[in-house]
Design a protein around this motif. Structure first.
Motif, PDB file in Angstrom:
ATOM      1  N   ARG A   1      -3.377   0.192  -2.940  1.00 21.65           N
ATOM      2  CA  ARG A   1      -2.412  -0.829  -3.360  1.00 21.65           C
ATOM      3  C   ARG A   1      -1.797  -0.423  -4.695  1.00 21.65           C
ATOM      4  O   ARG A   1      -2.511  -0.003  -5.617  1.00 21.65           O
ATOM      5  CB  ARG A   1      -3.108  -2.175  -3.491  1.00 21.65           C
ATOM      6  CG  ARG A   1      -3.617  -2.687  -2.158  1.00 21.65           C
ATOM      7  CD  ARG A   1      -3.607  -4.205  -2.103  1.00 21.65           C
ATOM      8  NE  ARG A   1      -4.167  -4.663  -0.820  1.00 21.65           N
ATOM      9  CZ  ARG A   1      -3.420  -4.894   0.246  1.00 21.65           C
ATOM     10  NH1 ARG A   1      -2.112  -4.732   0.199  1.00 21.65           N
ATOM     11  NH2 ARG A   1      -3.977  -5.308   1.365  1.00 21.65           N
ATOM     12  N   ARG A   2      -0.479  -0.512  -4.735  1.00 19.82           N
ATOM     13  CA  ARG A   2       0.254  -0.074  -5.917  1.00 19.82           C
ATOM     14  C   ARG A   2       1.288  -1.118  -6.303  1.00 19.82           C
ATOM     15  O   ARG A   2       1.711  -1.912  -5.450  1.00 19.82           O
ATOM     16  CB  ARG A   2       0.977   1.253  -5.608  1.00 19.82           C
ATOM     17  CG  ARG A   2       0.051   2.420  -5.327  1.00 19.82           C
ATOM     18  CD  ARG A   2      -0.728   2.776  -6.548  1.00 19.82           C
ATOM     19  NE  ARG A   2      -1.612   3.935  -6.284  1.00 19.82           N
ATOM     20  CZ  ARG A   2      -2.729   4.166  -6.944  1.00 19.82           C
ATOM     21  NH1 ARG A   2      -3.132   3.334  -7.882  1.00 19.82           N
ATOM     22  NH2 ARG A   2      -3.451   5.224  -6.681  1.00 19.82           N
ATOM     23  N   PRO A   3       1.732  -1.106  -7.549  1.00 19.32           N
ATOM     24  CA  PRO A   3       2.801  -2.043  -7.927  1.00 19.32           C
ATOM     25  C   PRO A   3       4.090  -1.720  -7.179  1.00 19.32           C
ATOM     26  O   PRO A   3       4.420  -0.555  -6.973  1.00 19.32           O
ATOM     27  CB  PRO A   3       2.967  -1.810  -9.434  1.00 19.32           C
ATOM     28  CG  PRO A   3       2.289  -0.515  -9.724  1.00 19.32           C
ATOM     29  CD  PRO A   3       1.244  -0.309  -8.674  1.00 19.32           C
TER      30      PRO A   3
ATOM     31  N   ASN B   1       5.435   2.433  -6.797  1.00 17.38           N
ATOM     32  CA  ASN B   1       5.365   3.419  -7.858  1.00 17.38           C
ATOM     33  C   ASN B   1       3.919   3.883  -7.924  1.00 17.38           C
ATOM     34  O   ASN B   1       3.038   3.148  -8.361  1.00 17.38           O
ATOM     35  CB  ASN B   1       5.794   2.757  -9.166  1.00 17.38           C
ATOM     36  CG  ASN B   1       6.152   3.797 -10.200  1.00 17.38           C
ATOM     37  OD1 ASN B   1       5.799   4.964 -10.050  1.00 17.38           O
ATOM     38  ND2 ASN B   1       6.832   3.371 -11.239  1.00 17.38           N
ATOM     39  N   CYS B   2       3.649   5.082  -7.430  1.00 23.80           N
ATOM     40  CA  CYS B   2       2.244   5.503  -7.299  1.00 23.80           C
ATOM     41  C   CYS B   2       1.915   6.603  -8.300  1.00 23.80           C
ATOM     42  O   CYS B   2       2.519   7.674  -8.267  1.00 23.80           O
ATOM     43  CB  CYS B   2       1.976   5.984  -5.872  1.00 23.80           C
ATOM     44  SG  CYS B   2       0.265   6.486  -5.635  1.00 23.80           S
ATOM     45  N   ILE B   3       0.959   6.336  -9.148  1.00 30.89           N
ATOM     46  CA  ILE B   3       0.596   7.368 -10.127  1.00 30.89           C
ATOM     47  C   ILE B   3      -0.185   8.498  -9.466  1.00 30.89           C
ATOM     48  O   ILE B   3      -0.054   9.656  -9.828  1.00 30.89           O
ATOM     49  CB  ILE B   3      -0.249   6.828 -11.316  1.00 30.89           C
ATOM     50  CG1 ILE B   3      -0.982   5.542 -10.900  1.00 30.89           C
ATOM     51  CG2 ILE B   3       0.597   6.657 -12.568  1.00 30.89           C
ATOM     52  CD1 ILE B   3      -2.103   5.164 -11.821  1.00 30.89           C
ATOM     53  N   ALA B   4      -1.015   8.125  -8.473  1.00 34.97           N
ATOM     54  CA  ALA B   4      -1.828   9.151  -7.806  1.00 34.97           C
ATOM     55  C   ALA B   4      -0.934  10.141  -7.058  1.00 34.97           C
ATOM     56  O   ALA B   4      -1.173  11.353  -7.081  1.00 34.97           O
ATOM     57  CB  ALA B   4      -2.805   8.496  -6.841  1.00 34.97           C
ATOM     58  N   CYS B   5       0.074   9.631  -6.339  1.00 33.27           N
ATOM     59  CA  CYS B   5       0.952  10.508  -5.560  1.00 33.27           C
ATOM     60  C   CYS B   5       2.093  11.051  -6.426  1.00 33.27           C
ATOM     61  O   CYS B   5       2.825  11.940  -5.993  1.00 33.27           O
ATOM     62  CB  CYS B   5       1.500   9.784  -4.338  1.00 33.27           C
ATOM     63  SG  CYS B   5       0.203   9.227  -3.220  1.00 33.27           S
ATOM     64  N   GLY B   6       2.259  10.462  -7.580  1.00 35.30           N
ATOM     65  CA  GLY B   6       3.242  10.994  -8.527  1.00 35.30           C
ATOM     66  C   GLY B   6       4.677  10.712  -8.125  1.00 35.30           C
ATOM     67  O   GLY B   6       5.448  11.635  -7.903  1.00 35.30           O
TER      68      GLY B   6
ATOM     69  N   ARG C   1       0.857  -1.194   0.000  1.00 31.56           N
ATOM     70  CA  ARG C   1       0.000   0.000   0.000  1.00 31.56           C
ATOM     71  C   ARG C   1       0.885   1.233   0.000  1.00 31.56           C
ATOM     72  O   ARG C   1       1.873   1.309   0.734  1.00 31.56           O
ATOM     73  CB  ARG C   1      -0.847   0.048   1.273  1.00 31.56           C
ATOM     74  CG  ARG C   1      -2.071  -0.806   1.224  1.00 31.56           C
ATOM     75  CD  ARG C   1      -2.858  -0.651   2.511  1.00 31.56           C
ATOM     76  NE  ARG C   1      -3.891  -1.666   2.598  1.00 31.56           N
ATOM     77  CZ  ARG C   1      -5.080  -1.573   1.994  1.00 31.56           C
ATOM     78  NH1 ARG C   1      -5.370  -0.506   1.271  1.00 31.56           N
ATOM     79  NH2 ARG C   1      -5.965  -2.539   2.110  1.00 31.56           N
ATOM     80  N   CYS C   2       0.480   2.229  -0.784  1.00 33.89           N
ATOM     81  CA  CYS C   2       1.230   3.486  -0.835  1.00 33.89           C
ATOM     82  C   CYS C   2       1.004   4.260   0.469  1.00 33.89           C
ATOM     83  O   CYS C   2      -0.126   4.367   0.952  1.00 33.89           O
ATOM     84  CB  CYS C   2       0.736   4.300  -2.028  1.00 33.89           C
ATOM     85  SG  CYS C   2       1.270   6.013  -1.988  1.00 33.89           S
ATOM     86  N   SER C   3       2.065   4.804   1.046  1.00 30.73           N
ATOM     87  CA  SER C   3       1.905   5.546   2.300  1.00 30.73           C
ATOM     88  C   SER C   3       1.280   6.916   2.061  1.00 30.73           C
ATOM     89  O   SER C   3       0.834   7.576   2.993  1.00 30.73           O
ATOM     90  CB  SER C   3       3.261   5.710   2.996  1.00 30.73           C
ATOM     91  OG  SER C   3       4.169   6.359   2.133  1.00 30.73           O
ATOM     92  N   GLY C   4       1.244   7.340   0.806  1.00 30.42           N
ATOM     93  CA  GLY C   4       0.636   8.635   0.505  1.00 30.42           C
ATOM     94  C   GLY C   4      -0.877   8.529   0.414  1.00 30.42           C
ATOM     95  O   GLY C   4      -1.606   9.321   1.010  1.00 30.42           O
ATOM     96  N   CYS C   5      -1.375   7.536  -0.321  1.00 34.99           N
ATOM     97  CA  CYS C   5      -2.819   7.479  -0.570  1.00 34.99           C
ATOM     98  C   CYS C   5      -3.473   6.218  -0.020  1.00 34.99           C
ATOM     99  O   CYS C   5      -4.676   6.048  -0.126  1.00 34.99           O
ATOM    100  CB  CYS C   5      -3.084   7.592  -2.068  1.00 34.99           C
ATOM    101  SG  CYS C   5      -2.278   6.279  -2.993  1.00 34.99           S
ATOM    102  N   ASN C   6      -2.672   5.320   0.562  1.00 37.85           N
ATOM    103  CA  ASN C   6      -3.168   4.089   1.171  1.00 37.85           C
ATOM    104  C   ASN C   6      -3.772   3.109   0.157  1.00 37.85           C
ATOM    105  O   ASN C   6      -4.468   2.182   0.531  1.00 37.85           O
ATOM    106  CB  ASN C   6      -4.181   4.415   2.278  1.00 37.85           C
ATOM    107  CG  ASN C   6      -4.325   3.246   3.258  1.00 37.85           C
ATOM    108  OD1 ASN C   6      -3.391   2.472   3.439  1.00 37.85           O
ATOM    109  ND2 ASN C   6      -5.493   3.120   3.852  1.00 37.85           N
TER     110      ASN C   6
HETATM  111 ZN   LIG Z   1      -0.143   7.027  -3.433  1.00 34.58          ZN
END
Ligand SMILES: [Zn+2]
Length: 418
Positions: free
Chosen positions: A52-54, A84-89, A45-50
Motif C-alpha cells: 500500500r502506497r500513498p 508514488n512508490c519509494i520501493a519501486c522508485g 496497492r503498488c502494482s510493482g511491489c503489491n
Molecule cells: Zn512498489
C-alpha cells in the motif's frame, strides 16, 4: 439495483465497493456498466511491489469486461489510481483484484472464456460471447500460464514420448505425456523432434523427478532413443504397440499405392481402388460392407495382401506373456518378412530386429503402464491441432494443447460462472 446485490454475493473485493449501475445503449446494443469505487480511506496497492502506497493521481475511468448477463455485455468502470512508490522508485499504476496488467478483461471473464474454450473451438467461443478471437486466445493463455505454474509434478512414474506433425512440410512437435494409471496428461511440448528438443524436456522435469521415472514409452525415432538412454537409463524403456504398428501401416500404404499404380499401368482391373482403409484398419473395426471389400481383395495374391497378412500375423506378438517366447515369435516373423521380397515390409522387419531388446521390454513392463494411453492422447492431440482454431503460430498450438490435454489446475472461486 439488484445487480449490485448479486455482485456483492458472487464477487466481493475487500477494498472496493460497487457504485452506480447503468444500462446504456450504443449502436443498438445494450451494455451494463457497473462503477467501482475504492473504499473510503483505503490506500492503493503498488502494482510493482503489491504494498500500500500513498496515491499520486487518478487516471481516466476504464472499462473492464465482465461475464455477460442475459446476452448483455457487462463492464466494470473504474479509474485506476497511480501511486508514488519509494520501493519501486517512481509513479506506478495501482493493482486491482479483478484485472491484471493492461488486460481489458476482468480475470473472472477471462476464466469464463477459457473454460468454454475447453468445450468448443476458440472461434465458437468468440462468436457465442461476442468477443474477439484474440480475447479468447489471451484468456486461454492466462489460464495455461496459471495452471502450469500451479501444476503438481509429484509421483510421475511413467511417461510417453510422442511426436505429431502440425504443419505441412515436416514440422513436428515433441510431446511428453504422463501415462500413469491414475493420471494421464500432457506434461510438456517442444518444437521439432531433435536431441535438443527432448533434452529440454528432461531439463524442465528436473533431475530428481527424472530419476524417479520407472517406465518410458516411445517411438523408434533415433534422437529420442538416444536421449532417453542418456537421461532416464534407470527406467524400463518400452516401444509401445501404437507406435510400432504405425510403422506397419506406413509400409502397407506404400506397397498398396505403388502396386495400384503398377496394376493400372498394365491395364488390370482396379482391384485396389478404395482399398486403403480396408487394409489399414484392424479387421474388427471394419463395417460389414468393408468386410466384403476386404474379402474380395484377399483372394488375390497381391503384394498389398501379403503385407497385410504379415501385419495381421505380427499382432500375435502383443499377446505373449513371456519375453522369451515373444522373442522367438519376433525372430520367426522377421525371417519370414525378410523373405517376402516386399521392400517396405523388409525395412520394418530390419527395424524391429534392430530394436529387439526394447521391443521385448514391453513384456517386462506389462500391466504396469496402460497400453492405450499414448495412442489415446495422440488422438486427442491430432483432433486439437486439426480443429479449425485458426492456429497459425506455434504459440497458439502450444497453448491450445496445454489447455485441452494438460489437466491443469484452476484457482478456487466463490462462485462458478459456467
Ligand atoms: Zn512498489
Amino acid at each position: 439495483m439488484l445487480i449490485k446485490t448479486i455482485l456483492n454475493r458472487i464477487q466481493k473485493h475487500a477494498s472496493f465497493v460497487y457504485g452506480t449501475v447503468r444500462l446504456i445503449e450504443t449502436l443498438g446494443s445494450l451494455a451494463i456498466e457497473v462503477e467501482i469505487e475504492p473504499r473510503a480511506n483505503s490506500r492503493p496497492r503498488c502494482s510493482g511491489c503489491n504494498r500500500r502506497r500513498p496515491g499520486y493521481d487518478t487516471l481516466k475511468p476504464r472499462r473492464f469486461a465482465f461475464v455477460p448477463h442475459w446476452g448483455i455485455k457487462v463492464f466494470f468502470v473504474y479509474g485506476l489510481r497511480r501511486v508514488n512508490c519509494i520501493a519501486c522508485g517512481g509513479i506506478l499504476v495501482e493493482r486491482v483484484p479483478w484485472a491484471e496488467g493492461k488486460s481489458p478483461l476482468t480475470k473472472t471473464y477471462a476464466w469464463f472464456l477459457a473454460k468454454w474454450a475447453k468445450r468448443m473451438s476458440w472461434e465458437e467461443v468468440a462468436r457465442a460471447f461476442r468477443t474477439s478471437w484474440d480475447s479468447v486466445f489471451r484468456s486461454v493463455e492466462m489460464a495455461v500460464l496459471w495452471g502450469r505454474e500451479h501444476m503438481d509434478l509429484e509421483g510421475i512414474k511413467a511417461i510417453g514420448i510422442d511426436e505429431v506433425q502440425w504443419q505441412r512440410g515436416h514440422k513436428y512437435l515433441t510431446l511428453a505425456y504422463q501415462i500413469d494409471a491414475h493420471c494421464k496428461r500432457l506434461l510438456w511440448i517442444g518444437k521439432e523432434r531433435r536431441v535438443k528438443t527432448l533434452m529440454s524436456f528432461f531439463r524442465w522435469l528436473g533431475r530428481e523427478r527424472t530419476a524417479a521415472i520407472q517406465f518410458v514409452c516411445s517411438d523408434m525415432w533415433r534422437p529420442y532413443l538416444k536421449v532417453i538412454a542418456k537421461k532416464a537409463g534407470q527406467a524400463i524403456h518400452v516401444l509401445d504397440r501404437f507406435h510400432v504398428m504405425s510403422h506397419f501401416n506406413k509400409a502397407i500404404d506404400k506397397v498398396r499405392a505403388s502396386e495400384a499404380r503398377a496394376l493400372k499401368a498394365k491395364g488390370h482391373k482396379p482391384i485396389l481402388k478404395h482399398s486403403r482403409w480396408l487394409l489399414l484398419k484392424r479387421p474388427e473395426n471394419l463395417t460389414p460392407k468393408q468386410e466384403v471389400g476386404l474379402a474380395l481383395i484377399l483372394r488375390h495374391n497381391l503384394r498389398s495382401v501379403r503385407s497385410y497378412l504379415l501385419r495381421e500375423d505380427f499382432q500375435g506378438f502383443w499377446d505373449y506373456v513371456s519375453p522369451s517366447w515373444a522373442g522367438k515369435f519376433l525372430d520367426r516373423w522377421c525371417t519370414r518378412a525378410l523373405r517376402s521380397r516386399i521392400d517396405p515390409i523388409k525395412r520394418v522387419a530390419r527395424m524391429l530386429r534392430r530394436h529387439r531388446a526394447l521391443l521385448l521390454n514391453w513384456f517386462r513392463a506389462k500391466g504396469q503402464i496402460s497400453a492405450g494411453a499414448v495412442e489415446g492422447l495422440n488422438l486427442k492431440v491430432k483432433l486439437t491441432t486439426r480443429k479449425a482454431f485458426g492456429f497459425r503460430t506455434y504459440r497458439a498450438i502450444e497453448i491450445a494443447l496445454y489447455h485441452t490435454l494438460g489437466a491443469l489446475p484452476e484457482p478456487k472461486t466463490t462462485h462458478e460462472f459456467c
